[in-house]
Write a protein that holds these residues in place. Structure first.
Motif, PDB file in Angstrom:
ATOM      1  N   ASP A   1       0.805  -1.218   0.000  1.00 48.90           N
ATOM      2  CA  ASP A   1       0.000   0.000   0.000  1.00 48.90           C
ATOM      3  C   ASP A   1       0.839   1.270   0.000  1.00 48.90           C
ATOM      4  O   ASP A   1       0.477   2.270  -0.596  1.00 48.90           O
ATOM      5  N   VAL A   2       1.990   1.222   0.658  1.00 53.35           N
ATOM      6  CA  VAL A   2       2.839   2.411   0.764  1.00 53.35           C
ATOM      7  C   VAL A   2       4.299   2.001   0.901  1.00 53.35           C
ATOM      8  O   VAL A   2       4.611   0.965   1.499  1.00 53.35           O
ATOM      9  N   LEU A   3       5.155   2.805   0.326  1.00 51.84           N
ATOM     10  CA  LEU A   3       6.593   2.684   0.537  1.00 51.84           C
ATOM     11  C   LEU A   3       7.101   4.028   1.036  1.00 51.84           C
ATOM     12  O   LEU A   3       6.656   5.076   0.565  1.00 51.84           O
ATOM     13  N   SER A   4       8.008   3.972   1.980  1.00 52.99           N
ATOM     14  CA  SER A   4       8.638   5.189   2.497  1.00 52.99           C
ATOM     15  C   SER A   4      10.141   5.027   2.366  1.00 52.99           C
ATOM     16  O   SER A   4      10.689   3.984   2.711  1.00 52.99           O
ATOM     17  N   PHE A   5      10.774   6.072   1.890  1.00 53.55           N
ATOM     18  CA  PHE A   5      12.225   6.076   1.746  1.00 53.55           C
ATOM     19  C   PHE A   5      12.788   7.269   2.499  1.00 53.55           C
ATOM     20  O   PHE A   5      12.964   8.348   1.924  1.00 53.55           O
ATOM     21  N   PRO A   6      13.048   7.086   3.805  1.00 54.77           N
ATOM     22  CA  PRO A   6      13.629   8.183   4.592  1.00 54.77           C
ATOM     23  C   PRO A   6      14.994   8.575   4.047  1.00 54.77           C
ATOM     24  O   PRO A   6      15.785   7.719   3.649  1.00 54.77           O
ATOM     25  N   PHE A   7      15.248   9.852   4.015  1.00 55.75           N
ATOM     26  CA  PHE A   7      16.517  10.368   3.528  1.00 55.75           C
ATOM     27  C   PHE A   7      17.643  10.132   4.530  1.00 55.75           C
ATOM     28  O   PHE A   7      18.798  10.082   4.169  1.00 55.75           O
ATOM     29  N   GLN A   8      17.286  10.000   5.807  1.00 50.04           N
ATOM     30  CA  GLN A   8      18.280   9.737   6.845  1.00 50.04           C
ATOM     31  C   GLN A   8      17.674   8.873   7.940  1.00 50.04           C
ATOM     32  O   GLN A   8      16.470   8.794   8.066  1.00 50.04           O
ATOM     33  N   LYS A   9      18.540   8.279   8.725  1.00 51.14           N
ATOM     34  CA  LYS A   9      18.098   7.468   9.863  1.00 51.14           C
ATOM     35  C   LYS A   9      17.666   8.401  10.987  1.00 51.14           C
ATOM     36  O   LYS A   9      17.947   9.593  10.988  1.00 51.14           O
ATOM     37  N   LYS A  10      16.971   7.827  11.977  1.00 51.41           N
ATOM     38  CA  LYS A  10      16.411   8.627  13.070  1.00 51.41           C
ATOM     39  C   LYS A  10      17.480   9.415  13.827  1.00 51.41           C
ATOM     40  O   LYS A  10      17.289  10.590  14.135  1.00 51.41           O
ATOM     41  N   LYS A  11      18.625   8.788  14.129  1.00 56.67           N
ATOM     42  CA  LYS A  11      19.688   9.494  14.858  1.00 56.67           C
ATOM     43  C   LYS A  11      20.182  10.704  14.075  1.00 56.67           C
ATOM     44  O   LYS A  11      20.382  11.778  14.634  1.00 56.67           O
ATOM     45  N   GLU A  12      20.384  10.505  12.766  1.00 54.76           N
ATOM     46  CA  GLU A  12      20.847  11.597  11.914  1.00 54.76           C
ATOM     47  C   GLU A  12      19.791  12.704  11.838  1.00 54.76           C
ATOM     48  O   GLU A  12      20.110  13.892  11.921  1.00 54.76           O
ATOM     49  N   PHE A  13      18.520  12.324  11.726  1.00 54.15           N
ATOM     50  CA  PHE A  13      17.435  13.305  11.698  1.00 54.15           C
ATOM     51  C   PHE A  13      17.414  14.100  13.006  1.00 54.15           C
ATOM     52  O   PHE A  13      17.286  15.332  12.991  1.00 54.15           O
TER      53      PHE A  13
ATOM     54  N   ARG B   1      -4.654   7.786   6.131  1.00 56.37           N
ATOM     55  CA  ARG B   1      -3.968   6.861   7.035  1.00 56.37           C
ATOM     56  C   ARG B   1      -2.644   6.389   6.437  1.00 56.37           C
ATOM     57  O   ARG B   1      -1.628   6.324   7.130  1.00 56.37           O
ATOM     58  N   ILE B   2      -2.673   6.116   5.148  1.00 59.82           N
ATOM     59  CA  ILE B   2      -1.483   5.562   4.502  1.00 59.82           C
ATOM     60  C   ILE B   2      -0.380   6.598   4.359  1.00 59.82           C
ATOM     61  O   ILE B   2       0.778   6.335   4.677  1.00 59.82           O
ATOM     62  N   TRP B   3      -0.710   7.819   3.881  1.00 62.07           N
ATOM     63  CA  TRP B   3       0.369   8.789   3.712  1.00 62.07           C
ATOM     64  C   TRP B   3       0.886   9.285   5.061  1.00 62.07           C
ATOM     65  O   TRP B   3       2.079   9.589   5.202  1.00 62.07           O
ATOM     66  N   VAL B   4       0.030   9.349   6.070  1.00 63.21           N
ATOM     67  CA  VAL B   4       0.492   9.714   7.416  1.00 63.21           C
ATOM     68  C   VAL B   4       1.446   8.639   7.943  1.00 63.21           C
ATOM     69  O   VAL B   4       2.477   8.952   8.534  1.00 63.21           O
ATOM     70  N   HIS B   5       1.111   7.377   7.708  1.00 61.14           N
ATOM     71  CA  HIS B   5       1.999   6.275   8.100  1.00 61.14           C
ATOM     72  C   HIS B   5       3.376   6.476   7.451  1.00 61.14           C
ATOM     73  O   HIS B   5       4.417   6.368   8.110  1.00 61.14           O
ATOM     74  N   GLY B   6       3.364   6.798   6.165  1.00 63.55           N
ATOM     75  CA  GLY B   6       4.615   7.043   5.458  1.00 63.55           C
ATOM     76  C   GLY B   6       5.378   8.226   6.028  1.00 63.55           C
ATOM     77  O   GLY B   6       6.605   8.177   6.181  1.00 63.55           O
ATOM     78  N   LEU B   7       4.675   9.300   6.364  1.00 57.06           N
ATOM     79  CA  LEU B   7       5.316  10.481   6.939  1.00 57.06           C
ATOM     80  C   LEU B   7       5.986  10.149   8.273  1.00 57.06           C
ATOM     81  O   LEU B   7       7.101  10.585   8.542  1.00 57.06           O
ATOM     82  N   VAL B   8       5.318   9.374   9.092  1.00 61.26           N
ATOM     83  CA  VAL B   8       5.899   9.011  10.394  1.00 61.26           C
ATOM     84  C   VAL B   8       7.171   8.179  10.181  1.00 61.26           C
ATOM     85  O   VAL B   8       8.155   8.348  10.904  1.00 61.26           O
TER      86      VAL B   8
ATOM     87  N   LYS C   1       0.726   5.481  17.920  1.00 60.21           N
ATOM     88  CA  LYS C   1       0.234   6.632  18.680  1.00 60.21           C
ATOM     89  C   LYS C   1       0.484   7.937  17.920  1.00 60.21           C
ATOM     90  O   LYS C   1      -0.396   8.804  17.850  1.00 60.21           O
ATOM     91  N   ILE C   2       1.658   8.075  17.325  1.00 65.21           N
ATOM     92  CA  ILE C   2       1.986   9.274  16.549  1.00 65.21           C
ATOM     93  C   ILE C   2       1.100   9.354  15.308  1.00 65.21           C
ATOM     94  O   ILE C   2       0.570  10.413  14.975  1.00 65.21           O
ATOM     95  N   GLU C   3       0.927   8.227  14.633  1.00 66.27           N
ATOM     96  CA  GLU C   3       0.054   8.191  13.454  1.00 66.27           C
ATOM     97  C   GLU C   3      -1.360   8.633  13.805  1.00 66.27           C
ATOM     98  O   GLU C   3      -1.968   9.429  13.075  1.00 66.27           O
ATOM     99  N   GLU C   4      -1.892   8.105  14.882  1.00 64.93           N
ATOM    100  CA  GLU C   4      -3.251   8.470  15.301  1.00 64.93           C
ATOM    101  C   GLU C   4      -3.351   9.958  15.608  1.00 64.93           C
ATOM    102  O   GLU C   4      -4.331  10.606  15.245  1.00 64.93           O
ATOM    103  N   LYS C   5      -2.327  10.510  16.264  1.00 63.72           N
ATOM    104  CA  LYS C   5      -2.325  11.936  16.578  1.00 63.72           C
ATOM    105  C   LYS C   5      -2.361  12.759  15.294  1.00 63.72           C
ATOM    106  O   LYS C   5      -3.191  13.667  15.139  1.00 63.72           O
ATOM    107  N   TYR C   6      -1.487  12.457  14.351  1.00 65.10           N
ATOM    108  CA  TYR C   6      -1.433  13.200  13.089  1.00 65.10           C
ATOM    109  C   TYR C   6      -2.709  13.017  12.281  1.00 65.10           C
ATOM    110  O   TYR C   6      -3.228  13.962  11.701  1.00 65.10           O
ATOM    111  N   PHE C   7      -3.219  11.781  12.228  1.00 67.23           N
ATOM    112  CA  PHE C   7      -4.456  11.512  11.494  1.00 67.23           C
ATOM    113  C   PHE C   7      -5.604  12.344  12.062  1.00 67.23           C
ATOM    114  O   PHE C   7      -6.375  12.953  11.313  1.00 67.23           O
TER     115      PHE C   7
END
Length: 169
Positions: free
Chosen positions: A84-96, A133-140, A158-164
């Motif tokens: 349904d969705v693919l996400s390609f983060p530009f950096q890892k969480k620590k780097e972000f 729901r799907i694009w918010v999931h990808g954003l998170v 929890k973060i997805e639900e908040k943003y949604f």
């Protein structure tokens, strides 16, 4: 990465900016103007989410289909199947987390959403809600969260639900 686009539009918002690319015309049957639709959602998110108020975060949202997403899934994740969705983060969480402290502008990455999965999974009436729901999931995911472990899953959910709720409230 997304050369075959039919529509490329930059959405200007206060904190998050999105490049929306639509490469499947079926999207327009359910969302007349994907650019305006996402623009309204991002404005709601920006007005209510003060976490990144002094930063400019960017990402690309590709509105695609099963054929394209299957190719990308195989090429980048070595999985020969659709999703349904693919996400390609530009950096890892620590780097972000390091960048968010010092940089004013940060490119988050790319999200690809599969029209066919949304349409197949939900009735037309709920198409937009499922899309949200799907694009918010990808954003998170782009913000560095994952759901490989149960603890991570709960945090991410929890973060997805908040943003949604922010964008649909």
């Amino acid at each position: 990465m997304f050369q075959r686009s039919l529509e490329l539009i930059k959405i200007k918002a206060l904190m998050i900016k999105v490049n929306v690319i639509t490469n499947n015309l079926n999207w327009f049957n359910y969302i007349k103007n994907p650019n305006n639709y996402i623009d309204k959602k991002i404005k709601k998110l920006n007005s209510k989410n003060k976490n990144y108020s002094k930063k400019k975060l960017f990402f690309t949202l590709l509105l695609s289909d099963s054929i394209e997403i299957k190719k990308l899934n195989l090429k980048f994740r070595k999985k020969n199947k659709t999703t349904d969705v693919l996400s390609f983060p530009f950096q890892k969480k620590k780097e972000f987390n390091k960048k968010i402290k010092v940089e004013e502008e940060i490119y988050l990455g790319d999200i690809i959403v599969n029209f066919n999965k949304i349409k197949n999974n939900k009735s037309e009436k709920f198409f937009k809600l499922e899309f949200d729901r799907i694009w918010v999931h990808g954003l998170v995911h782009l913000l560095g969260y994952d759901h490989k472990k149960n603890k991570e899953f709960k945090i991410m959910k929890k973060i997805e639900e908040k943003y949604f709720n922010l964008i649909n409230g």
